[in-house]
Design an enzyme around this catalytic site. Structure first.
Site, short mmCIF file in Angstrom:
data_model
loop_
_atom_site.label_atom_id
_atom_site.label_comp_id
_atom_site.label_asym_id
_atom_site.label_seq_id
_atom_site.Cartn_x
_atom_site.Cartn_y
_atom_site.Cartn_z
N LEU A 126 0.77 -1.09 -0.22
CA LEU A 126 -0.02 -0.17 0.01
C LEU A 126 0.91 1.28 -0.18
O LEU A 126 1.64 1.53 0.82
CB LEU A 126 -0.90 -0.12 1.19
N HIS A 230 6.17 1.88 12.43
CA HIS A 230 6.80 3.25 11.80
C HIS A 230 5.84 4.44 12.07
O HIS A 230 4.69 4.29 11.88
CB HIS A 230 7.27 2.92 10.65
#
Length: 344
Positions: A126, A230
């Site tokens: 994605l 992240h």
């Protein structure tokens, strides 16, 4: 209008640019011409197959701006992971060290290497280009995969997973990997990450410790990032959690990012999607300020198309989806054809 469609050979240059922009840690799109070409060709074969159960297919999509023709994002679904190349994870568990004689009772977190997700379907790859990260585009790109999966559920496994990018710095160095590198691998994280992206995973079974790792023996920095994502991945994780995905203790071998899972039938977008015939007509009476934005797709595979728009309205009484001519054309639909949709 932005339209999701299967990737084609003509999209190679755009896919390579996305691979460059995606940066460190995005292992599913390494900057390698041969591998990217193989991914496109494999996707084209997958979309062309006539099958009724998940096999070793990759469904790779691109999001295109219909006005400019520019590819602004990409996303993919792996139908059955780990079937040709083993898929490794660490599973977080506990072990107890207990001595009644000494009155000592210690619980220790451990990481055990496993292949538990073999055969599951995976949503992956994605990426939305930075200049297009506004409005509902990112949400649509993430959730549009579920339109395809709901429409063609026979092509996918019952369990769907998503590997989330773990914590690393601007140079792509992972605190978790640094400990493994020091004791077992002797190669930098970006190099290991790149090898995985190329599909070269032999070194994992050759060098990875064979026994469970005691988490308390890791550095404090490594322990702190286990199961964490992240910073740039947090929005994607929140979207999946709203869809019903959960983290059940599986983390990535290299950056310790979490893998989340859900049953296909329990995914919100799959569960809430509806199929009904379309009626192409005027929507002048629709108030765009108050009307819902709908994500809509056709029922195709090789000619699959999906978009999101306010230029559509669901008529409950007639069980009909009224769409504008522009939307119908974008989805390659004619009067009376069936479409699947959900509220975005």
């Amino acid at each position: 209008m932005q339209v999701l469609r299967p990737i084609t050979a003509n999209d190679f240059a755009a896919l390579k640019q996305i691979a460059v922009e995606s940066g460190h840690g995005f292992t599913s799109l390494p900057v390698d011409d041969n591998l990217l070409q193989e991914k496109i060709e494999r996707a084209e074969r997958s979309f062309a197959k006539d099958i009724n159960k998940p096999q070793d297919e990759t469904y790779l999509f691109v999001l295109e701006d219909s006005k400019t023709g520019d590819v602004i994002g990409t996303t993919a679904i792996e139908a059955a992971v780990g079937m040709s190349v083993p898929l490794y994870h660490y599973h977080q568990g506990k072990t107890v060290h207990h001595s009644p004689t000494l009155n000592v009772y210690n619980t220790v977190d451990i990481l055990s290497m496993c292949n538990d997700y073999t055969g599951c379907s995976e949503i992956c790859t994605l990426f939305l280009r930075e200049q297009n990260r506004k409005g509902l585009t990112g949400r649509f790109l993430s959730r549009s995969r579920f339109l395809f999966m709901a429409q063609h559920s026979e092509r996918f496994a019952d369990t769907i997973i998503a590997e989330m990018r773990g914590v690393s710095d601007e140079d792509g160095h992972s605190p978790f990997w640094q400990w493994l590198q020091e004791h077992f691998f002797s190669i930098e994280f970006p190099q290991a990450d790149h090898l995985v992206g190329l599909g070269d995973k032999v070194f994992i079974s050759e060098l990875m410790p064979k026994y469970p790792i005691y988490a308390n023996l890791l550095s404090k920095k490594a322990q702190a990032v286990i199961g964490k994502v992240h910073e740039k991945t947090k929005p994607a994780l929140k979207l999946l959690e709203k869809e019903g995905f959960e983290h059940r203790g599986y983390v990535d071998l290299f950056d310790a990012g979490p893998t989340v899972e859900a049953k296909l039938g329990n995914i919100r977008s799959v569960r809430e999607s509806q199929v009904c015939p379309i009626s192409i007509g005027e929507l002048a009476h629709i108030n765009e300020q108050s009307s819902d934005t709908l994500a809509i797709c056709n029922q195709g595979v090789n000619d699959f198309r999906a978009t999101f728009t306010k230029h559509a309205h669901y008529n409950h009484a007639k069980h009909t989806l009224i769409v504008s001519q522009e939307v119908a054309d974008a989805l390659k639909l004619k009067q009376g054809d069936a479409a699947r949709f959900f509220r975005l």
